[in-house]
Design a protein around this motif. Sequence first.
Motif, PDB file in Angstrom:
ATOM      1  N   ASP A  36       0.870  -1.172   0.000  1.00  0.00           N
ATOM      2  CA  ASP A  36       0.000   0.000   0.000  1.00  0.00           C
ATOM      3  C   ASP A  36       0.906   1.220   0.000  1.00  0.00           C
ATOM      4  O   ASP A  36       1.742   1.385   0.901  1.00  0.00           O
ATOM      5  CB  ASP A  36      -0.933  -0.015   1.208  1.00  0.00           C
ATOM      6  CG  ASP A  36      -2.016  -1.075   1.050  1.00  0.00           C
ATOM      7  OD1 ASP A  36      -2.910  -0.880   0.200  1.00  0.00           O
ATOM      8  OD2 ASP A  36      -1.954  -2.106   1.750  1.00  0.00           O
ATOM      9  N   VAL A  37       0.748   2.041  -1.026  1.00  0.00           N
ATOM     10  CA  VAL A  37       1.699   3.095  -1.334  1.00  0.00           C
ATOM     11  C   VAL A  37       1.007   4.453  -1.347  1.00  0.00           C
ATOM     12  O   VAL A  37      -0.060   4.607  -1.956  1.00  0.00           O
ATOM     13  CB  VAL A  37       2.338   2.853  -2.720  1.00  0.00           C
ATOM     14  CG1 VAL A  37       3.345   3.936  -3.058  1.00  0.00           C
ATOM     15  CG2 VAL A  37       2.974   1.463  -2.789  1.00  0.00           C
ATOM     16  N   ILE A  38       1.596   5.423  -0.679  1.00  0.00           N
ATOM     17  CA  ILE A  38       1.184   6.822  -0.788  1.00  0.00           C
ATOM     18  C   ILE A  38       2.323   7.560  -1.474  1.00  0.00           C
ATOM     19  O   ILE A  38       3.452   7.591  -0.951  1.00  0.00           O
ATOM     20  CB  ILE A  38       0.896   7.461   0.583  1.00  0.00           C
ATOM     21  CG1 ILE A  38      -0.094   6.616   1.382  1.00  0.00           C
ATOM     22  CG2 ILE A  38       0.392   8.895   0.395  1.00  0.00           C
ATOM     23  CD1 ILE A  38      -1.450   6.466   0.756  1.00  0.00           C
ATOM     24  N   TYR A  39       2.035   8.140  -2.633  1.00  0.00           N
ATOM     25  CA  TYR A  39       3.089   8.718  -3.457  1.00  0.00           C
ATOM     26  C   TYR A  39       2.777  10.175  -3.782  1.00  0.00           C
ATOM     27  O   TYR A  39       1.661  10.503  -4.223  1.00  0.00           O
ATOM     28  CB  TYR A  39       3.219   7.918  -4.756  1.00  0.00           C
ATOM     29  CG  TYR A  39       4.171   8.511  -5.764  1.00  0.00           C
ATOM     30  CD1 TYR A  39       5.546   8.385  -5.599  1.00  0.00           C
ATOM     31  CD2 TYR A  39       3.697   9.196  -6.881  1.00  0.00           C
ATOM     32  CE1 TYR A  39       6.427   8.932  -6.525  1.00  0.00           C
ATOM     33  CE2 TYR A  39       4.565   9.741  -7.810  1.00  0.00           C
ATOM     34  CZ  TYR A  39       5.926   9.609  -7.629  1.00  0.00           C
ATOM     35  OH  TYR A  39       6.789  10.157  -8.545  1.00  0.00           O
ATOM     36  N   THR A  40       3.755  11.029  -3.561  1.00  0.00           N
ATOM     37  CA  THR A  40       3.667  12.435  -3.948  1.00  0.00           C
ATOM     38  C   THR A  40       4.657  12.678  -5.074  1.00  0.00           C
ATOM     39  O   THR A  40       5.862  12.449  -4.902  1.00  0.00           O
ATOM     40  CB  THR A  40       3.986  13.357  -2.763  1.00  0.00           C
ATOM     41  OG1 THR A  40       3.078  13.083  -1.694  1.00  0.00           O
ATOM     42  CG2 THR A  40       3.857  14.819  -3.170  1.00  0.00           C
ATOM     43  N   ALA A  41       4.164  13.099  -6.213  1.00  0.00           N
ATOM     44  CA  ALA A  41       5.011  13.289  -7.390  1.00  0.00           C
ATOM     45  C   ALA A  41       5.950  14.474  -7.202  1.00  0.00           C
ATOM     46  O   ALA A  41       5.650  15.421  -6.459  1.00  0.00           O
ATOM     47  CB  ALA A  41       4.144  13.510  -8.628  1.00  0.00           C
ATOM     48  N   PRO A  42       7.091  14.468  -7.889  1.00  0.00           N
ATOM     49  CA  PRO A  42       7.973  15.626  -7.836  1.00  0.00           C
ATOM     50  C   PRO A  42       7.360  16.818  -8.554  1.00  0.00           C
ATOM     51  O   PRO A  42       6.514  16.660  -9.435  1.00  0.00           O
ATOM     52  CB  PRO A  42       9.228  15.134  -8.554  1.00  0.00           C
ATOM     53  CG  PRO A  42       8.738  14.099  -9.506  1.00  0.00           C
ATOM     54  CD  PRO A  42       7.599  13.428  -8.803  1.00  0.00           C
ATOM     55  N   ARG A  43       7.805  17.996  -8.187  1.00  0.00           N
ATOM     56  CA  ARG A  43       7.395  19.226  -8.855  1.00  0.00           C
ATOM     57  C   ARG A  43       8.621  19.890  -9.475  1.00  0.00           C
ATOM     58  O   ARG A  43       9.718  19.842  -8.886  1.00  0.00           O
ATOM     59  CB  ARG A  43       6.749  20.203  -7.879  1.00  0.00           C
ATOM     60  CG  ARG A  43       5.226  20.090  -7.731  1.00  0.00           C
ATOM     61  CD  ARG A  43       4.731  18.783  -7.239  1.00  0.00           C
ATOM     62  NE  ARG A  43       3.290  18.827  -6.943  1.00  0.00           N
ATOM     63  CZ  ARG A  43       2.577  17.780  -6.591  1.00  0.00           C
ATOM     64  NH1 ARG A  43       3.151  16.585  -6.478  1.00  0.00           N
ATOM     65  NH2 ARG A  43       1.284  17.892  -6.352  1.00  0.00           N
ATOM     66  N   PHE A  44       8.406  20.487 -10.637  1.00  0.00           N
ATOM     67  CA  PHE A  44       9.488  21.138 -11.355  1.00  0.00           C
ATOM     68  C   PHE A  44       9.078  22.569 -11.706  1.00  0.00           C
ATOM     69  O   PHE A  44       7.894  22.867 -11.876  1.00  0.00           O
ATOM     70  CB  PHE A  44       9.824  20.370 -12.636  1.00  0.00           C
ATOM     71  CG  PHE A  44      10.240  18.947 -12.388  1.00  0.00           C
ATOM     72  CD1 PHE A  44      11.574  18.635 -12.161  1.00  0.00           C
ATOM     73  CD2 PHE A  44       9.307  17.918 -12.363  1.00  0.00           C
ATOM     74  CE1 PHE A  44      11.978  17.330 -11.927  1.00  0.00           C
ATOM     75  CE2 PHE A  44       9.696  16.607 -12.127  1.00  0.00           C
ATOM     76  CZ  PHE A  44      11.033  16.313 -11.904  1.00  0.00           C
ATOM     77  N   THR A  45      10.059  23.448 -11.806  1.00  0.00           N
ATOM     78  CA  THR A  45       9.782  24.811 -12.239  1.00  0.00           C
ATOM     79  C   THR A  45       9.540  24.833 -13.746  1.00  0.00           C
ATOM     80  O   THR A  45       9.785  23.837 -14.447  1.00  0.00           O
ATOM     81  CB  THR A  45      10.967  25.739 -11.910  1.00  0.00           C
ATOM     82  OG1 THR A  45      12.096  25.342 -12.695  1.00  0.00           O
ATOM     83  CG2 THR A  45      11.321  25.675 -10.429  1.00  0.00           C
ATOM     84  N   GLU A  46       9.083  25.957 -14.258  1.00  0.00           N
ATOM     85  CA  GLU A  46       8.838  26.076 -15.697  1.00  0.00           C
ATOM     86  C   GLU A  46      10.114  25.867 -16.502  1.00  0.00           C
ATOM     87  O   GLU A  46      10.068  25.413 -17.654  1.00  0.00           O
ATOM     88  CB  GLU A  46       8.235  27.447 -16.018  1.00  0.00           C
ATOM     89  CG  GLU A  46       6.806  27.619 -15.524  1.00  0.00           C
ATOM     90  CD  GLU A  46       6.207  28.931 -15.951  1.00  0.00           C
ATOM     91  OE1 GLU A  46       6.899  29.710 -16.662  1.00  0.00           O
ATOM     92  OE2 GLU A  46       5.045  29.207 -15.585  1.00  0.00           O
ATOM     93  N   SER A  47      11.253  26.148 -15.906  1.00  0.00           N
ATOM     94  CA  SER A  47      12.526  25.970 -16.611  1.00  0.00           C
ATOM     95  C   SER A  47      13.039  24.537 -16.525  1.00  0.00           C
ATOM     96  O   SER A  47      14.077  24.213 -17.101  1.00  0.00           O
ATOM     97  CB  SER A  47      13.577  26.927 -16.042  1.00  0.00           C
ATOM     98  OG  SER A  47      13.843  26.625 -14.681  1.00  0.00           O
ATOM     99  N   GLY A  48      12.320  23.665 -15.776  1.00  0.00           N
ATOM    100  CA  GLY A  48      12.710  22.267 -15.672  1.00  0.00           C
ATOM    101  C   GLY A  48      13.551  21.924 -14.462  1.00  0.00           C
ATOM    102  O   GLY A  48      13.967  20.769 -14.307  1.00  0.00           O
ATOM    103  N   ARG A  49      13.803  22.872 -13.589  1.00  0.00           N
ATOM    104  CA  ARG A  49      14.570  22.594 -12.384  1.00  0.00           C
ATOM    105  C   ARG A  49      13.685  21.946 -11.338  1.00  0.00           C
ATOM    106  O   ARG A  49      12.486  22.216 -11.245  1.00  0.00           O
ATOM    107  CB  ARG A  49      15.176  23.880 -11.826  1.00  0.00           C
ATOM    108  CG  ARG A  49      16.211  24.539 -12.732  1.00  0.00           C
ATOM    109  CD  ARG A  49      16.816  25.767 -12.079  1.00  0.00           C
ATOM    110  NE  ARG A  49      17.511  25.429 -10.845  1.00  0.00           N
ATOM    111  CZ  ARG A  49      18.081  26.331 -10.047  1.00  0.00           C
ATOM    112  NH1 ARG A  49      18.011  27.632 -10.347  1.00  0.00           N
ATOM    113  NH2 ARG A  49      18.708  25.952  -8.952  1.00  0.00           N
TER     114      ARG A  49
END
Length: 221
Positions: A147-160
């Motif tokens: 059973d997994v709780i996952y929060t996706a990564p976030r990136f800036t508009e420039s891809g950082r």
Amino acid sequence: MVPGMTEFWEPAVKVVSAGTGTSAPSDAIILFDGKNLSAWHGKDKGAAKWEVKDGAMTVTKGTGDITTNQEFGDFQLHIEWSSPAQVTGNSQGRGNSGVFLQDRYELQVLDSYDNRSYSNGQAGSIYKQSPPLVNVTRKPGEWNTYDVIYTAPRFTESGRLFSPARVTVLHNGVLVQNNFEIKGVTEYIGLPAYKAHGKGPLHLQDHGNPVRYRNIWIREL
């Protein structure tokens, strides 16, 4: 101040039926119910070629990984797996497969019952990054649950990278990954790193072992 000043009534909390046992909640997306692989395709975009029998799908050696048709961001995932009852091989050659979150970050599947391997490569590990807190793998042929709780990564508009992916995993109801900060894309050789991306599918690995899966559902968060 009166009590009502710290109470809010809107929006009302959505009602969801929780299901019983390992059955899916009413708002879940069913990815595999034991009948067919209609929610999946091969990594080459062709048909998924794993065997479906007795309510489970089994890795068919050489047919390749399979991937969900749908892509996801943050989610809650339930998946059950079983290593082969007939034990062959050892270490990473025994009951090996994997659950790739967003097609990139591997939650390891391995027969880790009385089978020593490197700690960050055994069942319940975020492969080559974080070993499980404990080993609760059941005997070969018996069913395990993740059973997994996952929060996706976030990136800036420039891809950082703005914020890394995080994952919490319960293996057979026991906490084995506690809000772990994923270091980047899973690598077999070398160090993990991030590359900007959006939503991604779930994919299951053909590592040449006849690992079985069943009762797979996901809730978008």
